[in-house]
Design a protein around this motif. Structure first.
Motif, mmCIF file in Angstrom:
data_model
loop_
_atom_site.group_PDB
_atom_site.id
_atom_site.type_symbol
_atom_site.label_atom_id
_atom_site.label_comp_id
_atom_site.label_asym_id
_atom_site.label_seq_id
_atom_site.Cartn_x
_atom_site.Cartn_y
_atom_site.Cartn_z
ATOM 1 N N MET A 136 0.842 -1.191 0.000
ATOM 2 C CA MET A 136 0.000 0.000 0.000
ATOM 3 C C MET A 136 0.884 1.249 0.000
ATOM 4 O O MET A 136 1.836 1.341 0.786
ATOM 5 N N ASN A 137 0.592 2.187 -0.861
ATOM 6 C CA ASN A 137 1.386 3.397 -0.992
ATOM 7 C C ASN A 137 0.858 4.478 -0.046
ATOM 8 O O ASN A 137 -0.158 5.113 -0.311
ATOM 9 N N ARG A 138 1.558 4.653 1.081
ATOM 10 C CA ARG A 138 1.116 5.638 2.076
ATOM 11 C C ARG A 138 1.226 7.062 1.536
ATOM 12 O O ARG A 138 0.445 7.931 1.922
ATOM 13 N N VAL A 139 2.206 7.299 0.669
ATOM 14 C CA VAL A 139 2.387 8.636 0.098
ATOM 15 C C VAL A 139 1.156 9.042 -0.707
ATOM 16 O O VAL A 139 0.675 10.176 -0.619
ATOM 17 N N GLU A 140 0.607 8.090 -1.475
ATOM 18 C CA GLU A 140 -0.585 8.391 -2.272
ATOM 19 C C GLU A 140 -1.777 8.698 -1.379
ATOM 20 O O GLU A 140 -2.567 9.606 -1.678
ATOM 21 N N LEU A 141 -1.935 7.941 -0.299
ATOM 22 C CA LEU A 141 -3.037 8.199 0.633
ATOM 23 C C LEU A 141 -2.922 9.593 1.229
ATOM 24 O O LEU A 141 -3.915 10.324 1.327
ATOM 25 N N LYS A 142 -1.716 9.962 1.638
ATOM 26 C CA LYS A 142 -1.509 11.267 2.262
ATOM 27 C C LYS A 142 -1.652 12.404 1.253
ATOM 28 O O LYS A 142 -2.171 13.473 1.587
ATOM 29 N N ASP A 143 -1.213 12.168 0.023
ATOM 30 C CA ASP A 143 -1.378 13.189 -1.022
ATOM 31 C C ASP A 143 -2.855 13.437 -1.294
ATOM 32 O O ASP A 143 -3.281 14.584 -1.510
ATOM 33 N N ARG A 144 -3.638 12.375 -1.287
ATOM 34 C CA ARG A 144 -5.076 12.524 -1.500
ATOM 35 C C ARG A 144 -5.714 13.311 -0.360
ATOM 36 O O ARG A 144 -6.590 14.153 -0.572
ATOM 37 N N ALA A 145 -5.248 13.031 0.859
ATOM 38 C CA ALA A 145 -5.758 13.752 2.022
ATOM 39 C C ALA A 145 -5.396 15.240 1.942
ATOM 40 O O ALA A 145 -6.227 16.107 2.228
ATOM 41 N N LYS A 146 -4.168 15.532 1.560
ATOM 42 C CA LYS A 146 -3.722 16.925 1.448
ATOM 43 C C LYS A 146 -4.538 17.675 0.394
ATOM 44 O O LYS A 146 -4.884 18.843 0.584
ATOM 45 N N LYS A 147 -4.830 16.997 -0.699
ATOM 46 C CA LYS A 147 -5.623 17.634 -1.763
ATOM 47 C C LYS A 147 -7.018 17.970 -1.254
ATOM 48 O O LYS A 147 -7.550 19.057 -1.518
ATOM 49 N N ALA A 148 -7.621 17.045 -0.499
ATOM 50 C CA ALA A 148 -8.958 17.285 0.049
ATOM 51 C C ALA A 148 -8.938 18.370 1.109
ATOM 52 O O ALA A 148 -9.928 19.088 1.298
ATOM 53 N N LEU A 149 -7.812 18.507 1.810
ATOM 54 C CA LEU A 149 -7.691 19.460 2.911
ATOM 55 C C LEU A 149 -7.377 20.866 2.427
ATOM 56 O O LEU A 149 -7.652 21.841 3.135
ATOM 57 N N ASN A 150 -6.853 20.982 1.235
ATOM 58 C CA ASN A 150 -6.391 22.268 0.708
ATOM 59 C C ASN A 150 -7.499 23.334 0.737
ATOM 60 O O ASN A 150 -8.554 23.173 0.123
ATOM 61 N N GLY A 151 -7.245 24.403 1.477
ATOM 62 C CA GLY A 151 -8.197 25.518 1.555
ATOM 63 C C GLY A 151 -9.371 25.285 2.483
ATOM 64 O O GLY A 151 -10.258 26.143 2.591
ATOM 65 N N LYS A 152 -9.391 24.128 3.168
ATOM 66 C CA LYS A 152 -10.543 23.790 4.012
ATOM 67 C C LYS A 152 -10.111 23.372 5.421
ATOM 68 O O LYS A 152 -10.858 22.697 6.128
ATOM 69 N N VAL A 153 -8.911 23.732 5.806
ATOM 70 C CA VAL A 153 -8.351 23.262 7.078
ATOM 71 C C VAL A 153 -9.245 23.604 8.259
ATOM 72 O O VAL A 153 -9.568 22.730 9.080
ATOM 73 N N PHE A 154 -9.662 24.849 8.367
ATOM 74 C CA PHE A 154 -10.437 25.248 9.544
ATOM 75 C C PHE A 154 -11.800 24.581 9.569
ATOM 76 O O PHE A 154 -12.302 24.213 10.639
ATOM 77 N N ALA A 155 -12.416 24.399 8.414
ATOM 78 C CA ALA A 155 -13.724 23.743 8.354
ATOM 79 C C ALA A 155 -13.618 22.307 8.852
ATOM 80 O O ALA A 155 -14.460 21.836 9.624
ATOM 81 N N PHE A 156 -12.570 21.604 8.432
ATOM 82 C CA PHE A 156 -12.367 20.234 8.898
ATOM 83 C C PHE A 156 -12.019 20.203 10.386
ATOM 84 O O PHE A 156 -12.424 19.297 11.108
ATOM 85 N N PHE A 157 -11.263 21.196 10.826
ATOM 86 C CA PHE A 157 -10.914 21.261 12.245
ATOM 87 C C PHE A 157 -12.169 21.398 13.106
ATOM 88 O O PHE A 157 -12.290 20.766 14.155
#
Length: 204
Positions: A1-22
């Motif tokens: 399993m490629n952990r880098v790909e999982l984290k990259d996908r998470a970062k893309k989803a998080l981009n510009g929405k950090v406080f909302a997710f927090f």
């Protein structure tokens, strides 16, 4: 399993929405803290913890897939329709089974906690799935993936240390980043174990 790909996908989803997710993480934590301060804290916590976990799983997996900002009203998802009963049963199942396995030794308890880690994602993803079915399915799809999950969690250790040295401030980013990565992990393995044999009468 490629952990880098999982984290990259998470970062893309998080981009510009950090406080909302927090906020999605902070509000349930605040609710649980307030409940804990009441005289009926333990009982009340059991009643709402599962629904809040369901809601967060629902929010993170859907926001990840659609690359959209989370909606705070979705924190009520675990209290709607038949989700409250399913979530409550799911929470009780996890607590009881992990506790019982932990009586043998700490490590069996940890292994079972990892085996059941996908239950709320599964229930949020499948409206008709019961808590018992989600437990069996989680065990099936985690068969062969427990070490992947464990290593993925270990990879966040530097981020956890960052949270500690910033007195929790870094959690604003780290918390949502971790949760979205775990959602990506679920989305990666959700179709696995389809034909795995799981006990129908009892769950080990």
């Amino acid at each position: 399993m490629n952990r880098v790909e999982l984290k990259d996908r998470a970062k893309k989803a998080l981009n510009g929405k950090v406080f909302a997710f927090f906020l999605v993480l902070f509000i349930p934590s605040l609710i649980m803290s307030l409940i804990g301060a009441t005289g009926w804290g333990a009982i009340a916590a059991i009643l709402v913890a599962g629904s809040l976990q369901y809601a967060m799983s629902f929010i993170f997996i859907n926001s990840l897939r659609k690359n959209t900002s989370p909606k705070l009203e979705d924190l009520l998802a675990g209290f709607k329709d038949n989700n409250f009963g399913r979530s409550l049963e799911g929470y009780v199942r996890v607590v009881v089974f992990v506790f019982l396995w932990s009586l043998l030794f700490v490590i069996p308890g940890i292994i079972k906690a990892i085996a059941y880690s996908q239950m709320f994602f599964l229930m949020a993803d499948n409206k008709g799935m019961t808590a018992g079915e989600a437990q069996k399915k989680s065990m099936a799809i985690m068969n062969g993936n427990k070490m992947n999950y464990f290593v993925l969690m270990l990879s966040f250790l530097p981020w956890v240390l960052l949270v500690a040295i910033t007195f929790g401030l870094a959690f604003i980013y780290v918390g949502p980043y971790m949760e979205l990565t775990l959602a990506a992990f679920y989305d990666k393995i959700k179709g696995e174990g389809k034909h795995a044999k799981t006990p129908e009468a009892a769950i080990a």
